[in-house]
Design an enzyme around this catalytic site. Structure first.
Site, PDB file in Angstrom:
ATOM      1  N   PHE A 194      17.817  41.553  -0.717  1.00  0.00           N
ATOM      2  CA  PHE A 194      17.801  42.895  -1.073  1.00  0.00           C
ATOM      3  C   PHE A 194      16.382  43.594  -1.083  1.00  0.00           C
ATOM      4  CE2 PHE A 194      21.653  42.087  -4.140  1.00  0.00           C
ATOM      5  CZ  PHE A 194      22.485  42.165  -3.220  1.00  0.00           C
ATOM      6  N   CYS A 214      14.084  43.369   2.233  1.00  0.00           N
ATOM      7  CA  CYS A 214      13.278  44.203   3.230  1.00  0.00           C
ATOM      8  C   CYS A 214      12.999  45.472   3.401  1.00  0.00           C
ATOM      9  CB  CYS A 214      14.040  43.791   4.600  1.00  0.00           C
ATOM     10  SG  CYS A 214      13.574  44.007   6.025  1.00  0.00           S
ATOM     11  N   ASN A 258       9.738  39.836  -2.256  1.00  0.00           N
ATOM     12  CA  ASN A 258      10.192  40.054  -0.776  1.00  0.00           C
ATOM     13  C   ASN A 258       8.801  40.763  -0.394  1.00  0.00           C
ATOM     14  OD1 ASN A 258      10.774  40.590   2.122  1.00  0.00           O
ATOM     15  ND2 ASN A 258      12.809  40.191   1.187  1.00  0.00           N
ATOM     16  N   CYS A 284     -27.965  28.711  -9.857  1.00  0.00           N
ATOM     17  CA  CYS A 284     -28.265  29.928  -9.483  1.00  0.00           C
ATOM     18  C   CYS A 284     -28.918  29.847  -8.071  1.00  0.00           C
ATOM     19  CB  CYS A 284     -28.895  30.698 -10.537  1.00  0.00           C
ATOM     20  SG  CYS A 284     -29.505  32.430  -9.832  1.00  0.00           S
ATOM     21  N   CYS A 334     -24.187  42.205 -23.302  1.00  0.00           N
ATOM     22  CA  CYS A 334     -23.061  41.764 -22.349  1.00  0.00           C
ATOM     23  C   CYS A 334     -21.788  42.013 -23.271  1.00  0.00           C
ATOM     24  CB  CYS A 334     -23.341  40.422 -22.258  1.00  0.00           C
ATOM     25  SG  CYS A 334     -21.861  39.434 -21.519  1.00  0.00           S
ATOM     26  N   CYS A 374     -17.490  41.164 -19.639  1.00  0.00           N
ATOM     27  CA  CYS A 374     -16.390  41.777 -18.814  1.00  0.00           C
ATOM     28  C   CYS A 374     -16.012  40.730 -17.668  1.00  0.00           C
ATOM     29  CB  CYS A 374     -16.703  43.035 -18.100  1.00  0.00           C
ATOM     30  SG  CYS A 374     -18.102  42.948 -17.037  1.00  0.00           S
ATOM     31  N   CYS A 413     -19.393  39.698 -13.383  1.00  0.00           N
ATOM     32  CA  CYS A 413     -20.579  38.931 -12.578  1.00  0.00           C
ATOM     33  C   CYS A 413     -20.141  37.533 -12.132  1.00  0.00           C
ATOM     34  CB  CYS A 413     -21.642  38.535 -13.824  1.00  0.00           C
ATOM     35  SG  CYS A 413     -21.266  38.111 -15.338  1.00  0.00           S
ATOM     36  N   CYS A 437     -20.139  36.226  -8.255  1.00  0.00           N
ATOM     37  CA  CYS A 437     -21.237  35.303  -8.055  1.00  0.00           C
ATOM     38  C   CYS A 437     -20.637  34.312  -6.762  1.00  0.00           C
ATOM     39  CB  CYS A 437     -21.463  34.406  -9.253  1.00  0.00           C
ATOM     40  SG  CYS A 437     -22.751  33.236  -8.881  1.00  0.00           S
TER      41      CYS A 437
HETATM   42  C1  FMN Z   1       7.575  38.179   9.747  1.00  0.00           C
HETATM   43  C2  FMN Z   1       8.510  38.189   8.500  1.00  0.00           C
HETATM   44  C3  FMN Z   1       9.842  38.198   8.615  1.00  0.00           C
HETATM   45  C4  FMN Z   1      10.535  38.254   7.412  1.00  0.00           C
HETATM   46  N1  FMN Z   1      11.796  38.351   7.356  1.00  0.00           N
HETATM   47  C5  FMN Z   1      12.551  38.087   6.146  1.00  0.00           C
HETATM   48  C6  FMN Z   1      13.788  38.022   6.454  1.00  0.00           C
HETATM   49  O1  FMN Z   1      14.583  38.216   7.314  1.00  0.00           O
HETATM   50  N2  FMN Z   1      14.660  37.970   5.179  1.00  0.00           N
HETATM   51  C7  FMN Z   1      13.954  37.890   4.040  1.00  0.00           C
HETATM   52  O2  FMN Z   1      14.529  37.715   2.847  1.00  0.00           O
HETATM   53  N3  FMN Z   1      12.432  37.993   3.969  1.00  0.00           N
HETATM   54  C8  FMN Z   1      11.855  38.136   5.022  1.00  0.00           C
HETATM   55  N4  FMN Z   1      10.598  38.056   4.843  1.00  0.00           N
HETATM   56  C9  FMN Z   1       9.674  37.881   3.670  1.00  0.00           C
HETATM   57  C10 FMN Z   1       9.401  36.364   3.506  1.00  0.00           C
HETATM   58  O3  FMN Z   1      10.567  35.712   3.263  1.00  0.00           O
HETATM   59  C11 FMN Z   1       8.549  36.322   2.002  1.00  0.00           C
HETATM   60  O4  FMN Z   1       9.381  36.876   1.050  1.00  0.00           O
HETATM   61  C12 FMN Z   1       7.518  37.220   2.203  1.00  0.00           C
HETATM   62  O5  FMN Z   1       6.805  36.809   3.383  1.00  0.00           O
HETATM   63  C13 FMN Z   1       6.422  36.515   0.957  1.00  0.00           C
HETATM   64  O6  FMN Z   1       6.151  35.113   0.897  1.00  0.00           O
HETATM   65  P1  FMN Z   1       4.574  34.836   1.844  1.00  0.00           P
HETATM   66  O7  FMN Z   1       3.578  35.402   1.026  1.00  0.00           O
HETATM   67  O8  FMN Z   1       4.638  33.276   1.515  1.00  0.00           O
HETATM   68  O9  FMN Z   1       4.760  35.064   2.964  1.00  0.00           O
HETATM   69  C14 FMN Z   1       9.828  38.203   6.258  1.00  0.00           C
HETATM   70  C15 FMN Z   1       8.391  37.699   6.171  1.00  0.00           C
HETATM   71  C16 FMN Z   1       7.767  37.988   7.276  1.00  0.00           C
HETATM   72  C17 FMN Z   1       6.187  37.729   7.426  1.00  0.00           C
HETATM   73  S1  SF4 Z   2     -24.696  36.093  -8.652  1.00  0.00           S
HETATM   74 FE1  SF4 Z   2     -24.741  33.886  -9.095  1.00  0.00          FE
HETATM   75  S2  SF4 Z   2     -26.015  32.985  -7.901  1.00  0.00           S
HETATM   76 FE2  SF4 Z   2     -26.461  35.275  -7.617  1.00  0.00          FE
HETATM   77  S3  SF4 Z   2     -28.122  35.614  -8.682  1.00  0.00           S
HETATM   78 FE3  SF4 Z   2     -26.437  35.954  -9.992  1.00  0.00          FE
HETATM   79  S4  SF4 Z   2     -25.993  34.016 -11.046  1.00  0.00           S
HETATM   80 FE4  SF4 Z   2     -27.517  33.590  -9.335  1.00  0.00          FE
HETATM   81  S1  SF4 Z   3     -21.167  41.684 -15.750  1.00  0.00           S
HETATM   82 FE1  SF4 Z   3     -21.499  39.952 -16.845  1.00  0.00          FE
HETATM   83  S2  SF4 Z   3     -23.263  40.281 -18.152  1.00  0.00           S
HETATM   84 FE2  SF4 Z   3     -22.510  42.266 -17.538  1.00  0.00          FE
HETATM   85  S3  SF4 Z   3     -21.499  42.846 -19.085  1.00  0.00           S
HETATM   86 FE3  SF4 Z   3     -19.811  41.754 -17.782  1.00  0.00          FE
HETATM   87  S4  SF4 Z   3     -19.999  39.781 -18.266  1.00  0.00           S
HETATM   88 FE4  SF4 Z   3     -21.639  40.584 -19.475  1.00  0.00          FE
END
Ligand code: FMN
Ligand code: SF4
Ligand code: SF4
Ligand code: FAD
Ligand code: SF4
Lengths: 444, 434
Positions: free
Chosen positions: B137, B139, B204, B347, B380, B383, B386, B390
């Site tokens: 269900f 595609c 899917n 770093c 800080c 969040c 960083c 990094c």
């Molecule tokens: C080329 C292609 C064809 C697909 N055909 C089908 C299909 O015939 N039936 C189905 O249920 N899902 C189909 N899918 C979906 C896959 O089964 C699967 O749900 C989806 O690719 C997510 O998994 P993945 O990230 O590992 O690829 C297809 C996917 C791809 C890439």
């Molecule tokens: S991102 Fe990571 S490696 Fe780059 S300056 Fe900051 S702490 Fe150092």
């Molecule tokens: S980016 Fe890193 S240093 Fe800046 S507020 Fe977020 S957690 Fe703190």
């Protein structure tokens, strides 16, 4: 038939032309698009990137690499050329291992930096492959500036001035422009006549006239220039060569490394370029390495570089040393020349071991002799022909700020000016910055 | 070595790694090779009703999204269900199942929304000896325009109805494969359960356009200058799939309904994560399409190594273990306070954390002239941006503050007690704390 490595004396044609062609091929071949994409993907787009800080011309490296990543190598090239008009040559000759690539955070992280130099070449090549020129001149200012010396410093200065709307006349002593780009850089770094191609491309900005065979101190004086032009930029490089101060230095077969290299660079057929069987190079800088490596590549059997201090003190980077070693050049440390032996022509060179005695280098008295039919002197270049009245700082032209000399209206940059490393990229930076200062003073 | 044996709805397979219904399971040749490579089961490429099979486009049917180094992160396709005759597929399924009795063989089906159509195909599928069926269900392209696939999956009433028909006309397990192209995944899951489904499988593919050709202005993949939305899958969809799995696993109405997890499973770790969120098996498509069948070796070895390390003897020991920890935002502990901490030894001084925090977060990272980056605890808010930007894994960590310490940002003492938004004084709807 090639003469072979063992042929005695200084002879041409030791190797076949095929061997020579392969020996002198590009040291760092151009990236194919796929290689460039893979290399560019490694860049982290650092904040206030350390690679940029390490670049004497402050190229925005993360930006240009991102432009390559996003499929716009020409835009990347423009980013480079805005800061460094000889970015193409710099991409080929910069010792990146001691500049940007040494500073790259991926060198810190993995010991393998982003290949900035080769990416720079990829970007600049793609600009230069297009017929045309990426920059335009500003409205003419009516001012004319004389530049003395058509090496990287002079060319960079001239281009920037022309771009800003000034007219520029470059006086170059030699019959050919380019400075050491044309006569000094190792042949395997600047292949396919790149130096001249780059000069031609640079001149497309317009407004620059090059007068070759026109030397300061020979055809004209500094005062002549000051009379005729609104400003003068001196970029005469270092054309003198330091002497060995060893007995027998004047024997046949003893030669300045830079002359050998210049002859090699100008040779239209490397099979005609003579080289010794046993070659000894005296010195420890890039020139010594380049002379030694190129002698080896021409087919010399034994090439030895003798340097008077230890490895750490060597001016040539570790990369350059390893390059020499990989080509079969032997590097000996702590050896200084004392005498050149031979009857008319050199047969042997006698070297004395040295040691470091509290910072001063002293001979130990112990000597060795190396067979030599050719000896290259590569112990440094010096300033020659600095115009009278211009103050010197040590053995170079004294400058303050962006290249201002002691004489009003006269700037200097590149190898001839004090400060900065003697590198192509530094010369470009100094030429560019002096141009900006000249422009400011002419616009005031 | 931990036992990877899996029993899902009574269907046994030597490991929980099944190939999803897609090109890897399109024919006998593929499935035999997949089994030889070690896959635990397959869901056969979706079969349609008797009659002339569907046709596919004859130009590119895939588009892609890449990460650094052209690593495939997301794949999109406009392929339809099987384009081979029903009879051929059924014969092949029967042969493969009888040769590989220990592997799971599930048959995926999609026929028009009429009971007669289902009644016609189900006995024929039963004859193959396959272990169960999966109702496609999901595609999102092509088939949905003909009232099948996602067109059914987006209407809970249809899901329930068709599921019921299948349960009435087929003895073995019925798995309902859900489309993610819906606002709230719990509704189709509930409908499947109400219709009697033995399990749901999800997700899917997600409706998507992977790119636009800037010369021709055609969407990608482009067929003669035009494009149609396709179905997105691969590593990029894993977070979406896992959330949907978790929603179903913790919904009181569907809790306990077996789930086969699908969407971006690429490594053993992805599989373990899906399983911890309640999946009894996982299904893989893109990873196999990108790297070939051999990837299952890493998945099996990795999962079993991890289970050994953790002391899990069988997969039942950890399936669903993360479900109780999935909660609503309002129940998160607001008294939990953490601070980012940068390990200076690791770093590499790229400054990405600085740019991120300075430009887009809380200006809580300082940068010295010599590029030492340090977190300013006073600013800080933990969040995590960083940490996320990094490039060095483990270089920045989130260090929880201990109860009794004073948070330099707020000046408040960190409380040991749990307290959430429902009782927070800023919440106009807060219930008075007791
Ligand atoms: C080329 C292609 C064809 C697909 N055909 C089908 C299909 O015939 N039936 C189905 O249920 N899902 C189909 N899918 C979906 C896959 O089964 C699967 O749900 C989806 O690719 C997510 O998994 P993945 O990230 O590992 O690829 C297809 C996917 C791809 C890439
Ligand atoms: S991102 Fe990571 S490696 Fe780059 S300056 Fe900051 S702490 Fe150092
Ligand atoms: S980016 Fe890193 S240093 Fe800046 S507020 Fe977020 S957690 Fe703190
Ligand atoms: C053998 C060798 C190899 C090198 N390899 C590298 C390398 O791989 N990478 C790197 O970065 N750097 C290298 N360098 C250094 C680099 O070449 C120089 O730093 C750079 O060329 C300096 O530029 P410049 O413009 O100051 O001087 P130059 O390039 O020396 O140019 C000076 C110009 O001025 C002209 N001139 C001199 N006197 C007069 C006068 N009186 N009147 C008119 N014109 C005059 C000269 O003919 C010349 O054209 C190398 C140097 C040598 C010698
Ligand atoms: S330091 Fe290295 S990774 Fe960082 S921007 Fe420069 S080239 Fe890119």
């Amino acid at each position: 038939m090639a003469q072979g490595q063992m042929a005695p004396g200084i002879v041409a044609g030791r190797l076949s032309s095929d061997e020579l062609a392969s020996n002198f091929a590009d040291l760092h071949p151009a990236f194919a698009p796929h290689e460039a994409a893979v290399a560019a993907d490694r860049c982290y787009f650092c904040y206030d990137a350390p690679c940029v800080t390490a670049c004497p011309t402050d190229i925005d490296i993360p930006l240009f690499i991102r432009q390559i990543q996003t499929g716009q190598p020409e835009a990347a090239g423009r980013t480079i050329l805005e800061q460094n008009i000889l970015g193409g040559m710099c991409a080929r000759v910069c010792p990146t291992e001691t500049l940007c690539e040494e500073a790259c955070v991926r060198e810190t992280a993995e010991g393998k930096p982003v290949e900035i130099g080769r990416l720079q070449r990829y970007a600049t090549d793609s600009v230069m492959a297009k017929n045309g020129h990426p920059f335009e001149r500003a409205e003419p200012t009516g001012k004319t500036v004389a530049v003395v010396g058509a090496g990287p410093a002079g060319l960079a200065c001239a281009h920037r001035l022309a771009m800003l709307g000034h007219d520029v006349v470059i006086h170059e002593a030699r019959e050919k422009s380019g400075g050491l780009n044309e006569f000094g850089i190792a042949a395997y770094k600047s292949t396919d006549n790149f130096a001249q191609a780059e000069v031609d491309w640079l001149l497309r900005i317009g407004g620059i006239t090059i007068k070759t065979g026109s030397a300061l101190g020979r055809e004209f004086t500094l005062d002549d220039l000051r009379d005729q032009y609104d400003a003068v930029f001196l970029s005469i490089g270092l054309t003198g060569v330091n002497a060995l101060r060893a007995e027998g230095e004047d024997k046949d077969g003893v030669r300045n490394a830079v002359d050998f290299i210049a002859e090699l660079r100008q040779a239209s057929d490397l099979t005609k370029m003579p080289v010794g069987r046993n070659v000894v190079v005296i010195g420890g800088g890039m020139t010594a390495i380049d002379a030694g490596v190129q002698a080896k590549l021409l087919g010399a059997e034994n090439v030895t570089i003798a340097y008077r201090r230890d490895r750490e003190a060597m001016g040539a980077s570790r990369f350059e040393q390893d390059l020499a070693a990989s080509k079969g050049v032997r590097i000996l440390f702590n050896l200084q020349p004392v005498a050149v032996h031979g009857n008319g022509a050199v047969r042997e060179i006698e070297l004395e071991y040295t040691t470091n005695d509290n910072g001063t280098l002293v001979g130990t008295g112990e000597t060795i002799r190396l067979a030599a039919d050719q000896v290259f002197k590569a112990i440094g270049q010096s300033l020659e022909g600095a115009p009278e009245g211009v103050k010197l700082d040590g053995r170079k032209i004294a400058v303050t700020g962006p290249g201002r000399t002691s004489v009003p209206g006269v700037w200097a940059g590149g190898d001839c000016a004090a400060g900065g490393d003697d590198l192509t990229v530094t010369a470009v930076a100094e030429g560019r910055d002096a141009a900006m200062d000249i422009h400011a003073s002419l616009s005031a | 070595m931990a036992d990877l044996k899996t029993n899902f709805l009574g269907i046994e397979s030597p490991n929980p790694f099944w190939l999803a219904s897609a090109p890897p399971t399109d024919k006998e040749y593929n499935v035999r090779r997949a089994f030889e490579a070690g896959w635990g089961g397959v869901v056969w490429k979706t079969l349609g009703a008797e009659g002339p099979p569907v046709v596919n486009v004859n130009g590119p049917r895939y588009g892609a999204i890449y990460g650094a180094d052209r690593r495939l992160l997301g794949l999109n396709n406009i392929e339809l269900i099987t384009d081979r005759p029903l009879e051929v597929n059924l014969e092949e399924i029967a042969r493969v199942k009888s040769d590989y009795p220990d592997r799971a063989v599930i048959v995926s089906l999609m026929v028009p929304c009429e009971e007669a159509e289902w009644k016609a195909i189900l006995p024929r599928v039963a004859e193959t000896g396959a272990d169960g069926i999966e109702l496609n269900f999901g595609c999102p392209h092509g088939m949905s325009e003909r009232g099948m696939g996602a067109a059914v999956g987006q209407v809970p009433e249809y899901i329930e109805m068709v599921t019921r028909w299948c349960k009435e006309n087929y003895d073995k397990p019925v798995i309902v494969k859900l489309t993610p192209n819906i606002t709230d995944i719990r509704y189709p899951a509930r409908a499947a359960k109400n219709g009697g489904a033995d399990a749901v499988s999800l997700i899917n593919t997600i409706s998507s356009i992977t790119g636009v050709d800037l010369d021709t202005f055609s969407p990608e993949p482009s067929i003669d200058g035009k494009g149609s939305h396709g179905g997105y899958c691969g590593p990029a969809v894993k977070p979406i799939a896992m959330n949907m799995v978790a929603e179903i696993a913790r919904d009181p109405e569907t809790r306990g309904l077996p789930i086969s997890g699908i969407g971006g499973v690429t490594t053993w770790r992805d599989a373990a994560e899906f399983m911890s969120l309640g999946c009894g098996t996982v299904q893989v498509c893109t990873a196999a399409m990108t790297y070939g069948f051999r990837v299952v070796e890493e998945m099996k070895a990795g999962l079993s190594k991890w289970m050994d390390d953790k002391g899990y003897a069988s997969i039942d020991d950890f399936v669903g273990r993360a479900v109780p920890n999935v909660t609503d935002w309002q129940y998160l502990n607001l008294n939990y306070v953490a601070k980012a901490k940068i390990d200076q030894d690791q770093c590499i001084k790229c400054g990405r954390c600085y740019a991120a925090c300075e430009d887009t977060s809380h200006q809580a990272i300082s940068m010295s002239d010599d590029r030492v980056f340090e977190v300013i605890d006073e600013e800080c808010v933990a969040c995590n941006l960083c940490v996320d930007v990094c490039p060095i894994e483990g270089c920045i960590s989130m260090v929880p503050m201990k109860p009794g310490e004073v948070d330099p940002r707020t000046g408040k003492v960190v409380e040991a007690e749990y307290a959430n938004w429902t009782t927070h004084p800023n919440n106009p709807m807060a219930k008075a704390a007791e």
